[in-house]
Design an enzyme around this catalytic site. Structure first.
Site, PDB file in Angstrom:
ATOM      1  CB  ALA A  80      -0.995   0.004   0.882  1.00 26.98           C
ATOM      2  CG  HIS A 113       6.678  -2.490   1.801  1.00 25.16           C
ATOM      3  ND1 HIS A 113       5.718  -2.907   1.734  1.00 25.16           N
ATOM      4  CD2 HIS A 113       6.573  -1.824   4.020  1.00 25.16           C
ATOM      5  CE1 HIS A 113       5.282  -2.740   2.466  1.00 25.16           C
ATOM      6  NE2 HIS A 113       5.144  -1.805   3.300  1.00 25.16           N
ATOM      7  CG  ASN A 144       1.891  -9.249   5.515  1.00 26.55           C
ATOM      8  OD1 ASN A 144       0.346  -9.766   4.490  1.00 26.55           O
ATOM      9  ND2 ASN A 144       1.699 -10.197   6.790  1.00 26.55           N
ATOM     10  N   GLY A 145       4.221  -7.921   2.697  1.00 23.88           N
ATOM     11  CA  GLY A 145       5.030  -6.994   1.340  1.00 23.88           C
ATOM     12  C   GLY A 145       6.980  -7.655   1.304  1.00 23.88           C
ATOM     13  CG  ASP A 200      -4.733  -8.193  11.350  1.00 27.52           C
ATOM     14  OD1 ASP A 200      -3.897  -9.282  10.441  1.00 27.52           O
ATOM     15  OD2 ASP A 200      -4.845  -7.455  10.213  1.00 27.52           O
ATOM     16  N   GLY A 201      -5.054 -11.827  12.174  1.00 23.00           N
ATOM     17  CA  GLY A 201      -5.791 -12.586  11.652  1.00 23.00           C
ATOM     18  C   GLY A 201      -6.123 -12.796  10.335  1.00 23.00           C
ATOM     19  CG  ASP A 252       1.065  -1.686   9.112  1.00 18.64           C
ATOM     20  OD1 ASP A 252       0.755  -0.617   8.756  1.00 18.64           O
ATOM     21  OD2 ASP A 252       1.001  -2.479   8.125  1.00 18.64           O
ATOM     22  CB  ALA A 263      -4.661  -0.263   2.898  1.00 12.17           C
ATOM     23  N   GLY A 264      -1.992  -1.757   5.458  1.00 12.95           N
ATOM     24  CA  GLY A 264      -2.603  -1.449   7.222  1.00 12.95           C
ATOM     25  C   GLY A 264      -3.330  -2.264   8.008  1.00 12.95           C
TER      26      GLY A 264
END
Length: 374
Positions: free
Chosen positions: A136, A196, A220-221, A249-250, A274, A309-310
């Protein structure tokens, strides 16, 4: 109960300490520090069996409560106040990739708030990131590694930028590399994080050898884990001093993956949120830097391509999920939410319930929901 020495004693509590849970515990606070703690009856304020944990330390926060870190100095204040109600007592403010002037201005706001003692400092998530793994981040604002530009951003933060995410494999036509930036960060006492990134296992190892000691929101990223190309995850997992950020956060990570990470890097995970400005507000359309985000059912994704996105996570929810869904002991979840992120930043004065530590506390009920942040 407050006595003549201006101390407060909390009693009848379940204290989550580095050595385990103290049932029917008491804890005395004096002068803003943990003065003493123990087990058994004591005189003081009865917490009726509440959990007492060290306040959460979040390394990665873009906003919350409807306020974005890139909006204004006051917006950061409001976001910090929101997250405090969810147990976060120490925050590193994160800036998404944006034009250099905007990032430099926001770094100045963070410096002001750090000097006030409101935040720990800043985290620059970019702009020296891989286009292929930008997630994102605004692709138009990404930059090739440039030592002068990095120095400008650090100077704008007046010594309060404590963490920067870098793609170590990047090379600029001027000869600057991601590895150069990592070395510059280490030389200035800033935590270099790998994220990233499309780095291979070997390139990630080179970044770690250059001094990187953190992985930004692992999995992620970044290039994934493959049996013939293990990528950054395994490079980081093999090094005993590298910490892995986890968005629990699952959504960003399956619970089974979090359990795997706990086995791969025991006592080296840092729970993060995040969180973006939508956190605590609800579904709808938002901006993350220049990127348009839609939150639906609590998931934040770019409208353009559906990329995550976060998050809309809070630290208390991350801890609650770690215990109730992932299956970690509460002592481990607390360690990952407080002690590990504090250690990453070299903060030895917080993150544990031990005598002499800052009395940053959070009280949780049986369902691990916040009762109070004293």
């Amino acid at each position: 109960m407050t006595d003549s020495m201006n101390s407060t004693t909390y009693t009848n509590a379940r204290l989550v300490t580095p050595s385990g849970v103290v049932e029917n515990g008491w804890l005395r606070v004096a002068g803003g520090r943990v003065d003493a703690l123990g087990e058994g009856p004591a005189e003081g304020r009865d917490l009726d069996g509440a959990w007492v944990l060290p306040g959460f330390v979040d390394l990665h926060v873009h906003g919350g409560g409807g306020h974005s870190a890139l909006a204004s100095r006051d917006a950061i204040r409001e976001a910090i106040a929101f997250h405090r109600t969810h147990g976060t007592t120490s925050t590193l403010v994160s800036l998404v990739t944006s034009p250099l002037d905007r990032m430099a201005e926001a770094a100045g706001w963070i410096a002001d708030l750090t000097e006030e003692g409101l935040v720990l400092g800043g985290h620059l998530e970019g702009p020296f990131l891989a286009h292929s793994r930008c997630g994102a981040q605004d692709p138009d604002a990404l930059r090739a590694p440039d030592r002068a530009e990095l120095g400008r951003l650090l100077d704008a933060g007046r010594g309060t930028i404590r963490q920067v995410t870098i793609a170590p494999e990047l090379v600029n036509t001027n000869g600057d590399t991601g590895l150069d930036l990592i070395r510059d960060l280490v030389a200035r006492g800033v935590v270099a994080a790998i994220g990233h990134t499309d780095a291979t296992y070997e390139q990630a190892r080179a970044g770690i050898e250059a001094g990187a000691r953190l992985v930004t929101h692992v999995f992620n990223g970044m290039r994934g884990l493959h049996h013939r190309e293990p990528g950054p995850l395994l490079a980081a997992g093999e090094h005993p001093d590298v910490v892995l950020e986890v968005i629990n956060d699952g959504v960003h990570l399956d619970d089974a993956v979090v359990r795997m990470l706990d086995r791969l890097a025991p006592r080296r995970l840092a729970l993060i949120t995040d969180a973006i400005d939508a956190t605590g507000i609800g579904d709808g359309d938002y901006l993350l830097g220049a990127m348009h985000v839609r939150v639906k059912d609590g998931q934040a994704r770019l409208i353009e391509n559906g990329s995550l996105a976060g998050s809309t996570l809070t630290m208390d929810a991350a801890v609650r999920r770690a215990v109730n869904d992932v299956g970690l002991p509460i002592e481990t979840a607390s360690h990952y939410a407080s002690a590990v992120p504090a250690r990453v930043l070299g903060l030895t004065d917080r993150g544990t319930l031990t005598p002499g530590a800052r009395a940053d506390l959070v009280f949780l009920d049986d369902g691990l929901r916040v009762i109070e942040v004293p």
